[in-house]
Design a protein around this motif. Sequence first.
Motif, PDB file in Angstrom:
ATOM      1  N   LEU A 175       0.832  -1.214   0.000  1.00 41.21           N
ATOM      2  CA  LEU A 175       0.000   0.000   0.000  1.00 41.21           C
ATOM      3  C   LEU A 175       0.863   1.259   0.000  1.00 41.21           C
ATOM      4  CD1 LEU A 175      -2.924  -0.857   2.470  1.00 41.21           C
ATOM      5  CD2 LEU A 175      -2.943  -0.886  -0.022  1.00 41.21           C
ATOM      6  N   ASP A 176       1.959   1.211   0.770  1.00 38.25           N
ATOM      7  CA  ASP A 176       2.862   2.373   0.818  1.00 38.25           C
ATOM      8  C   ASP A 176       3.456   2.638  -0.555  1.00 38.25           C
ATOM      9  OD1 ASP A 176       2.303   2.594   3.470  1.00 38.25           O
ATOM     10  OD2 ASP A 176       4.124   1.584   4.168  1.00 38.25           O
ATOM     11  N   SER A 177       3.882   1.560  -1.222  1.00 34.28           N
ATOM     12  CA  SER A 177       4.506   1.763  -2.541  1.00 34.28           C
ATOM     13  C   SER A 177       3.474   2.256  -3.564  1.00 34.28           C
ATOM     14  CB  SER A 177       5.175   0.478  -3.034  1.00 34.28           C
ATOM     15  OG  SER A 177       4.197  -0.488  -3.295  1.00 34.28           O
ATOM     16  N   ILE A 178       2.243   1.763  -3.450  1.00 29.65           N
ATOM     17  CA  ILE A 178       1.187   2.236  -4.374  1.00 29.65           C
ATOM     18  C   ILE A 178       0.902   3.715  -4.133  1.00 29.65           C
ATOM     19  CG2 ILE A 178      -1.287   2.033  -4.912  1.00 29.65           C
ATOM     20  CD1 ILE A 178      -1.020  -0.986  -4.379  1.00 29.65           C
ATOM     21  N   LYS A 179       0.922   4.089  -2.868  1.00 25.14           N
ATOM     22  CA  LYS A 179       0.645   5.481  -2.499  1.00 25.14           C
ATOM     23  C   LYS A 179       1.694   6.406  -3.132  1.00 25.14           C
ATOM     24  CE  LYS A 179      -0.957   7.750   1.691  1.00 25.14           C
ATOM     25  NZ  LYS A 179      -0.972   7.687   3.160  1.00 25.14           N
ATOM     26  N   ILE A 180       2.964   6.012  -3.008  1.00 27.21           N
ATOM     27  CA  ILE A 180       4.049   6.834  -3.563  1.00 27.21           C
ATOM     28  C   ILE A 180       3.919   6.903  -5.090  1.00 27.21           C
ATOM     29  CG2 ILE A 180       6.567   6.921  -3.898  1.00 27.21           C
ATOM     30  CD1 ILE A 180       6.736   5.560  -1.068  1.00 27.21           C
ATOM     31  N   GLU A 181       3.673   5.749  -5.678  1.00 30.36           N
ATOM     32  CA  GLU A 181       3.546   5.673  -7.139  1.00 30.36           C
ATOM     33  C   GLU A 181       2.405   6.559  -7.651  1.00 30.36           C
ATOM     34  OE1 GLU A 181       2.225   2.086  -9.875  1.00 30.36           O
ATOM     35  OE2 GLU A 181       3.741   1.481  -8.431  1.00 30.36           O
ATOM     36  N   THR A 182       1.277   6.481  -6.970  1.00 30.53           N
ATOM     37  CA  THR A 182       0.105   7.278  -7.372  1.00 30.53           C
ATOM     38  C   THR A 182       0.404   8.766  -7.250  1.00 30.53           C
ATOM     39  OG1 THR A 182      -1.260   5.512  -6.498  1.00 30.53           O
ATOM     40  CG2 THR A 182      -2.382   7.568  -6.995  1.00 30.53           C
ATOM     41  N   LYS A 183       1.062   9.120  -6.162  1.00 30.39           N
ATOM     42  CA  LYS A 183       1.392  10.529  -5.927  1.00 30.39           C
ATOM     43  C   LYS A 183       2.289  11.052  -7.051  1.00 30.39           C
ATOM     44  CE  LYS A 183       2.545  13.277  -1.865  1.00 30.39           C
ATOM     45  NZ  LYS A 183       3.179  13.261  -0.546  1.00 30.39           N
ATOM     46  N   ARG A 229       2.644   9.805 -10.057  1.00 27.71           N
ATOM     47  CA  ARG A 229       1.926   9.814 -11.330  1.00 27.71           C
ATOM     48  C   ARG A 229       1.040  11.054 -11.456  1.00 27.71           C
ATOM     49  NH1 ARG A 229      -2.831   7.685 -12.175  1.00 27.71           N
ATOM     50  NH2 ARG A 229      -2.707   6.331 -10.348  1.00 27.71           N
ATOM     51  N   LYS A 230       0.356  11.368 -10.362  1.00 29.60           N
ATOM     52  CA  LYS A 230      -0.536  12.533 -10.386  1.00 29.60           C
ATOM     53  C   LYS A 230       0.252  13.835 -10.506  1.00 29.60           C
ATOM     54  CE  LYS A 230      -4.634  10.625  -8.214  1.00 29.60           C
ATOM     55  NZ  LYS A 230      -5.499  10.561  -7.064  1.00 29.60           N
ATOM     56  N   LYS A 231       1.422  13.840  -9.842  1.00 28.04           N
ATOM     57  CA  LYS A 231       2.267  15.031  -9.896  1.00 28.04           C
ATOM     58  C   LYS A 231       2.762  15.246 -11.332  1.00 28.04           C
ATOM     59  CE  LYS A 231       6.320  16.936  -7.589  1.00 28.04           C
ATOM     60  NZ  LYS A 231       7.509  16.560  -6.825  1.00 28.04           N
ATOM     61  N   ALA A 232       3.192  14.149 -11.940  1.00 29.60           N
ATOM     62  CA  ALA A 232       3.688  14.227 -13.322  1.00 29.60           C
ATOM     63  C   ALA A 232       2.578  14.669 -14.272  1.00 29.60           C
ATOM     64  CB  ALA A 232       4.230  12.862 -13.750  1.00 29.60           C
ATOM     65  N   ALA A 233       1.376  14.155 -14.037  1.00 32.12           N
ATOM     66  CA  ALA A 233       0.233  14.525 -14.895  1.00 32.12           C
ATOM     67  C   ALA A 233      -0.094  16.004 -14.733  1.00 32.12           C
ATOM     68  CB  ALA A 233      -0.975  13.670 -14.533  1.00 32.12           C
ATOM     69  N   LYS A 234       0.016  16.478 -13.498  1.00 26.91           N
ATOM     70  CA  LYS A 234      -0.281  17.884 -13.211  1.00 26.91           C
ATOM     71  C   LYS A 234       0.735  18.783 -13.918  1.00 26.91           C
ATOM     72  CE  LYS A 234      -2.003  20.191  -9.074  1.00 26.91           C
ATOM     73  NZ  LYS A 234      -1.980  20.190  -7.614  1.00 26.91           N
ATOM     74  N   GLU A 235       1.994  18.382 -13.829  1.00 24.34           N
ATOM     75  CA  GLU A 235       3.044  19.177 -14.479  1.00 24.34           C
ATOM     76  C   GLU A 235       2.906  19.164 -15.991  1.00 24.34           C
ATOM     77  OE1 GLU A 235       6.716  17.772 -12.870  1.00 24.34           O
ATOM     78  OE2 GLU A 235       6.326  18.730 -10.933  1.00 24.34           O
ATOM     79  N   ALA A 236       2.559  18.006 -16.520  1.00 20.32           N
ATOM     80  CA  ALA A 236       2.366  17.903 -17.977  1.00 20.32           C
ATOM     81  C   ALA A 236       1.227  18.800 -18.434  1.00 20.32           C
ATOM     82  CB  ALA A 236       2.084  16.451 -18.351  1.00 20.32           C
ATOM     83  N   ALA A 237       0.194  18.885 -17.597  1.00 19.20           N
ATOM     84  CA  ALA A 237      -0.963  19.717 -17.948  1.00 19.20           C
ATOM     85  C   ALA A 237      -0.617  21.200 -17.915  1.00 19.20           C
ATOM     86  CB  ALA A 237      -2.108  19.426 -16.990  1.00 19.20           C
ATOM     87  N   LYS A 238       0.358  21.538 -17.047  1.00 21.71           N
ATOM     88  CA  LYS A 238       0.752  22.947 -16.919  1.00 21.71           C
ATOM     89  C   LYS A 238       1.551  23.443 -18.121  1.00 21.71           C
ATOM     90  CE  LYS A 238       1.147  23.549 -11.913  1.00 21.71           C
ATOM     91  NZ  LYS A 238       2.145  23.521 -10.836  1.00 21.71           N
ATOM     92  N   LYS A 239       2.312  22.503 -18.732  1.00 20.03           N
ATOM     93  CA  LYS A 239       3.200  22.888 -19.842  1.00 20.03           C
ATOM     94  C   LYS A 239       2.386  23.440 -20.999  1.00 20.03           C
ATOM     95  CE  LYS A 239       6.983  19.701 -19.042  1.00 20.03           C
ATOM     96  NZ  LYS A 239       7.541  18.409 -19.418  1.00 20.03           N
ATOM     97  N   PRO A 240       2.885  24.507 -21.646  1.00 26.50           N
ATOM     98  CA  PRO A 240       2.170  25.022 -22.813  1.00 26.50           C
ATOM     99  C   PRO A 240       2.141  23.983 -23.936  1.00 26.50           C
ATOM    100  CG  PRO A 240       4.129  26.329 -22.330  1.00 26.50           C
ATOM    101  CD  PRO A 240       4.067  25.269 -21.300  1.00 26.50           C
ATOM    102  N   VAL A 241       1.101  23.985 -24.717  1.00 22.10           N
ATOM    103  CA  VAL A 241       0.908  22.963 -25.750  1.00 22.10           C
ATOM    104  C   VAL A 241       2.028  22.955 -26.784  1.00 22.10           C
ATOM    105  CG1 VAL A 241      -0.691  22.106 -27.516  1.00 22.10           C
ATOM    106  CG2 VAL A 241      -1.575  23.163 -25.433  1.00 22.10           C
ATOM    107  N   ASN A 242       2.511  24.158 -27.170  1.00 25.11           N
ATOM    108  CA  ASN A 242       3.529  24.221 -28.234  1.00 25.11           C
ATOM    109  C   ASN A 242       4.958  24.217 -27.704  1.00 25.11           C
ATOM    110  OD1 ASN A 242       3.357  26.651 -27.055  1.00 25.11           O
ATOM    111  ND2 ASN A 242       3.055  27.849 -28.942  1.00 25.11           N
TER     112      ASN A 242
END
Lengths: 303, 214
Positions: free
Chosen positions: A279-287, A289-302
Amino acid sequence: MSKEKIQICEDLADIMPPEYHKLVESATFGNQDRGWKDIGSSTELIEQHSLCAGCPESIAFRYILASLPAPEDTVFVGSTGCTSLVFPHVAVHNIHSLFGNQNAIASGLKRTLKSRFPDVEKDVVVLAGDGATVDIGLDMTMQSWFRQEKFTTICFDNELYANTGGQESGLMQKGFVAKMAPKGKNFEKVRLPEIAREAGCAYVALLTVSKPNRVEQVIKNAVLIAREVGPTFVQLYTPCILEIGKQSMEGLDEMKDSESIGGRFVQKEYISDEAQKLLDSIKIETKERKKAAKEAAKKPVNA
Amino acid sequence: MSHYEVKAGPEAFLPPAAATMGNILPDPGEAHIGGKIVPEEEAYEHAARKILGAKVPTIFPGPLVLWKWNDHVAAKAKAIRELANEVPMRLIPMADYRPKYPKIDAAVEINPNHPNLTIWHNKIDVCIFIGVHCHQANLALKMIRASTNCYTMAMCAMAGHEDACLSFRDADLEKIQRLTAAVKKLKAEGVEVQANSFTQFQMDRSGFVVEPVN
């Protein structure tokens, strides 16, 4: 695990009623972060049901189906009872077993799926009432735990045989008088969570379904631990409002009362060390993944 | 040998299961017509004649051909559409086996729990089941025989159905195409289509794209 599995044949798609188009287009198949919050905004894997108005079991079904990590790769095994009335309405594969036999069926199914699909994680989830789990099926239930079969067992505990008119069950509380148990129960409620822990379950949880976020977390934990570590057990209080003399609107209050301090369903969890590590490892992994997704969303499209 | 003939109904409130009357399933390469085992070739022609002679011939595709389990299924779905276009036949889906509440829309779907509603509503006189799981097909075929006058056919991917008036077995893509070919052949020989004119409904997620017109 992907949404591509749930598709309608192109040549016959235009004769399919709208609900099936919606299921394919708007259900949460393939969404790694699916959860109870999707209820109301996405097409649910259960829309109609045949349970009584206000039945807490119907709410439990919605939360569980919304919380499965991979419904497209999940097979339910059910047993006789109110739950078996619902499975025909559920957009997840399911097997109806003989009364009490559900954990034996699930054992064979899990092993077969493992052998047939070695590269895909197929989840098997047993969902049965307290009569099937604790009384008639206790032998099969416990034997599957002894054998360390890797699937999740969920027990809808309504503390009696609701479907057949209110007979006494092993999970009924001591002294309770039911329609078909007029003298009141003479014995204590079976302590199934403790039995499950001692029988070898890597994860055990007892709770009501009054709080969807808790149900979601418990179901996710149970399914993910069952994949990697060993058997898991979840006991959910889903009171039968008809058999305990409540009104349709009183199911939630009944659950809240029973989980307050000193109640029969104060939430408890047993987690083995190995399961906790997972559960601990899943928690870290999820965190991450979500952080990376958030950062990717912040990046300008071009960029 | 059995003498129980599986005919179009209405037979009785509770007709016997044909198997209990001694009817047996065909062996590979065979089919049955009314409970009598015949060579498959004979059944194709009989089925095609029934379809062409019907006022409202209808295909009931089941979950095994509606959902894209794999590419072979997609090819079967295409062949079913070709068969429907060739006759032409109505297509009414049996997408799953839920007892729907409050009720099904009998104009556009069929349910194995009360298939007679769809048959009655659309006045279907000949139907063919394709891609319906055997246990549900058996249930529905018996109910149809009980309470409607519809002639039932089953294109079964397994061992066939005693309770259909006509049943193929081991149905795959090729067998669906052979049925279409049998229809084409009869039409070429001058057998006229008796079907009433209709408009096949079409739907998407918002509802009707084309409404059914009978």
